[in-house]
Design an enzyme around this catalytic site. Structure first.
Site, PDB file in Angstrom:
ATOM      1  CB  THR A 103     -39.047  29.970  -6.932  1.00 33.38           C
ATOM      2  OG1 THR A 103     -38.946  29.660  -5.549  1.00 33.38           O
ATOM      3  CG2 THR A 103     -39.769  31.265  -7.122  1.00 33.38           C
ATOM      4  CD  GLU A 136     -39.451  34.801  -7.955  1.00 32.76           C
ATOM      5  OE1 GLU A 136     -39.210  34.334  -9.085  1.00 32.76           O
ATOM      6  OE2 GLU A 136     -38.754  34.549  -6.957  1.00 32.76           O
ATOM      7  CE  LYS A 167     -17.303  43.228  -2.711  1.00 29.78           C
ATOM      8  NZ  LYS A 167     -18.219  43.936  -1.824  1.00 29.78           N
ATOM      9  CD1 TRP A 173     -18.638  44.234  -7.613  1.00 34.15           C
ATOM     10  CD2 TRP A 173     -19.117  42.244  -6.730  1.00 34.15           C
ATOM     11  NE1 TRP A 173     -19.453  44.439  -6.528  1.00 34.15           N
ATOM     12  CE2 TRP A 173     -19.757  43.234  -5.968  1.00 34.15           C
ATOM     13  CE3 TRP A 173     -19.271  40.909  -6.351  1.00 34.15           C
ATOM     14  CZ2 TRP A 173     -20.545  42.938  -4.864  1.00 34.15           C
ATOM     15  CZ3 TRP A 173     -20.050  40.611  -5.254  1.00 34.15           C
ATOM     16  CH2 TRP A 173     -20.679  41.602  -4.520  1.00 34.15           C
TER      17      TRP A 173
HETATM   18  P1  AMP Z   1     -36.526  30.654 -12.245  1.00 33.94           P
HETATM   19  O1  AMP Z   1     -37.509  31.341 -11.389  1.00 33.94           O
HETATM   20  O2  AMP Z   1     -36.210  29.272 -11.807  1.00 33.94           O
HETATM   21  O3  AMP Z   1     -36.884  30.713 -13.684  1.00 33.94           O
HETATM   22  O4  AMP Z   1     -35.154  31.416 -12.093  1.00 33.94           O
HETATM   23  C1  AMP Z   1     -35.052  32.783 -12.376  1.00 33.94           C
HETATM   24  C2  AMP Z   1     -33.619  33.172 -12.408  1.00 33.94           C
HETATM   25  O5  AMP Z   1     -32.955  32.502 -13.484  1.00 33.94           O
HETATM   26  C3  AMP Z   1     -33.396  34.622 -12.675  1.00 33.94           C
HETATM   27  O6  AMP Z   1     -33.498  35.391 -11.497  1.00 33.94           O
HETATM   28  C4  AMP Z   1     -31.990  34.630 -13.238  1.00 33.94           C
HETATM   29  O7  AMP Z   1     -31.014  34.557 -12.211  1.00 33.94           O
HETATM   30  C5  AMP Z   1     -31.941  33.333 -14.012  1.00 33.94           C
HETATM   31  N1  AMP Z   1     -32.229  33.578 -15.438  1.00 33.94           N
HETATM   32  C6  AMP Z   1     -33.399  33.488 -16.096  1.00 33.94           C
HETATM   33  N2  AMP Z   1     -33.250  33.786 -17.396  1.00 33.94           N
HETATM   34  C7  AMP Z   1     -31.941  34.096 -17.574  1.00 33.94           C
HETATM   35  C8  AMP Z   1     -31.145  34.502 -18.687  1.00 33.94           C
HETATM   36  N3  AMP Z   1     -31.645  34.653 -19.907  1.00 33.94           N
HETATM   37  N4  AMP Z   1     -29.838  34.743 -18.462  1.00 33.94           N
HETATM   38  C9  AMP Z   1     -29.295  34.590 -17.240  1.00 33.94           C
HETATM   39  N5  AMP Z   1     -29.984  34.198 -16.163  1.00 33.94           N
HETATM   40  C10 AMP Z   1     -31.290  33.958 -16.318  1.00 33.94           C
END
Ligand code: AMP
Length: 493
Positions: A131, A276, A386, A391
């Site tokens: 990640t 994930e 917050k 929120w």
């Molecule tokens: P990553 O594992 O780096 O792809 O990050 C995943 C995270 O990116 C998710 O848990 C979200 O918080 C954010 N994310 C992914 N796709 C979107 C989307 N379409 N809109 C908003 N946040 C997103």
């Protein structure tokens, strides 16, 4: 690879952009039972060293441009036994990496009738990704043969991304970011033409490729589409072949969706997922009856992250574990379960225990669900603001600010505040040649965007550039650290 001694279960790391050699590795490595570990090449040396050691990579396939960085860490990655250089050059570049070979020469020596393994158990690992490092050390996620195949099939459903043999697909999302969202696997399984933009792309290059190769489908994070929009505004390129731009990784601002659909006549498809989750779990494709709505109504749905795909179960729970109402208002954390969702972090039992509970993955994303079942992310657990116990969604403020005609990029973070605990602060990058004052932005949010007064950022800070993570998301953590005291100082605390 087999001749080098790579065995089933061994990890082979790639440090490569989107190109044909990387694509070959995508299939060759899992097909001998080994694990394709795609490494994010934008990580710091410290994180690269950490994950190569954590994964225990045995061989590294390295783009020529990455050699200097790997040379710096080579003495700290003892599990790596071979380096293979990915390049068009026919002679090895000068390098201290050892033992090292040229990729093309390396595969030329191989037997063309080599039999790939036929009987790999479907639950064996095939791929691996870490990640992005917005929070702490990167965490490894394994993908199995089964999860990759099922995720690929889902991408081909008409109601998700609808990949077909007829497409010309151009993943701009890097092949080291959650397997370019699975697009290489889905397309090759159908015989779809792939256009891989390589290491040196920008808005112009992408526009040229779309026109020349008649790309029908492309995918990437919002920053890429903001960049491309600047080029398309010139009207120089014919992009009429495009039937959808897929956008994910961060929230797609509504203004951007409208621009593509109304100004450029390019359908825009918002999707959501995580490392994930392989990654795709929701897609904001309208239902047939929603297509009858006025465009502004449609846009509200298109800007959400969408409906869970086939085989994905989603539930949204409040602080006490009870499910929230599907009213588009009540917020809770999104939990996911399904065949391409990880049930553990590699060698991280503690972090696994926090994230995976009763078979559900806690996403850390705070969302609402509306009556249609569309999920909308209102924040990450640690990005919610917050203020006085209430929120505030930084995402809503960012979307509104990015729709302002003078604003190129905007991000909003929570900053400690003596009275309200936290207050929003906005960071703004202006478009070239445009100007706007803090007061004008405030009025715009109040009057045009109808935000409650207490939602307005306490401060607007104008920057030349917003710091970004290695995959192009706003690096809020850095801003949080740098501007931690900005409101406290003003109150002389
Ligand atoms: P990553 O594992 O780096 O792809 O990050 C995943 C995270 O990116 C998710 O848990 C979200 O918080 C954010 N994310 C992914 N796709 C979107 C989307 N379409 N809109 C908003 N946040 C997103």
């Amino acid at each position: 690879m087999v001749k080098l001694g790579v065995k089933a279960g061994d990890k082979v790391g790639t440090l490569a952009w989107n190109d044909h050699r990387h694509l070959e590795a995508y299939f060759a490595i899992p097909s001998i039972g080994a694990v394709l570990h795609t490494i994010n090449i934008r990580l710091s040396e410290e994180h690269l060293t950490y994950i190569i050691n954590n994964a225990e990579d045995k061989v590294l396939l390295v783009d020529e441009g990455m050699i200097p960085i790997i040379e710096k860490i080579k003495d700290n990655i003892p599990t790596v036994e071979h380096f293979i250089i990915l390049t068009d050059e026919e002679t090895l570049p000068e390098t201290s990496l050892k033992p090292v070979q040229l990729y093309e020469a390396f595969i030329k020596g191989a037997n063309e009738t080599f039999q790939f393994l036929q009987d790999i158990p479907e639950t064996n690992p095939a791929g691996m990704c870490y990640t992005s490092a917005t929070t702490g050390n990167p965490k490894g996620v394994l993908y199995t043969h089964r999860s990759i195949v099922l995720h690929s099939m889902m991408l081909c459903f008409a109601d998700t991304i609808a990949i077909s043999e007829r497409d010309v697909a151009m993943p701009v999302v890097p092949m080291f970011h959650v397997n370019a969202w699975g697009i290489p696997f889905a397309t090759v399984s159908l015989g779809t033409k792939l256009v891989l933009p390589g290491p040196n792309f920008n808005g112009e290059v992408l526009a040229e490729l779309i026109e020349k190769e008649k790309v029908t489908m492309t995918a990437g994070v919002p920053t890429i589409w903001i960049e491309l929009a600047k080029v398309l505004e010139t009207g120089k390129y014919d992009t009429s072949s495009l039937t959808r731009v897929v956008c994910g990784g961060s929230a797609a601002p509504e203004g951007l969706i409208r621009k593509y659909e109304k100004e450029f006549n390019i359908p825009f498809l918002h999707a959501y997922g995580m490392t994930e989750t392989s990654p795709v779990v929701t897609v904001a494709r309208l239902k047939s009856h929603q297509e009858e709505l006025p465009y502004d109504e449609q846009l509200k749905y298109k800007g959400k992250q969408g409906l869970p795909t086939i085989l994905i179960e989603a539930k949204v729970v409040g602080e006490n574990g009870e499910e929230v109402k599907h009213d588009g208002e009540e917020m809770g954390e999104l939990l996911l379960r399904g065949p391409w969702i990880t049930d553990e972090y590699y060698r991280e039992p503690e972090k696994t225990k926090e994230a995976v509970q009763d078979g559900w993955l806690r996403t850390g994303d705070i969302v609402t669900v509306d009556e249609e079942g569309f999920i909308k992310i209102v924040d990450r657990t640690n990005d919610l603001i917050k203020s006085g116990g209430e929120w505030i969604s930084s995402v809503d403020l960012e979307n509104a600010l990015m729709a302002h005609e003078a604003v190129f990029e905007a991000t909003v973070i929570a900053v400690p505040h003596e009275r309200w605990q936290e207050r929003p602060v906005a960071f703004i990058v202006l478009k070239d040649g445009k100007d706007v004052t803090e007061e004008e932005l405030r009025q715009y949010l109040l009057e045009e965007k109808k935000f409650a007064k207490w939602w307005l950022p306490d401060k607007f800070i104008f920057l030349d550039e917003i710091p970004k993570t290695s995959v192009g998301k706003f690096l809020k953590r850095e801003l949080r650290e740098q501007y931690r005291d900005v409101l406290l100082k003003e109150q002389n605390v």
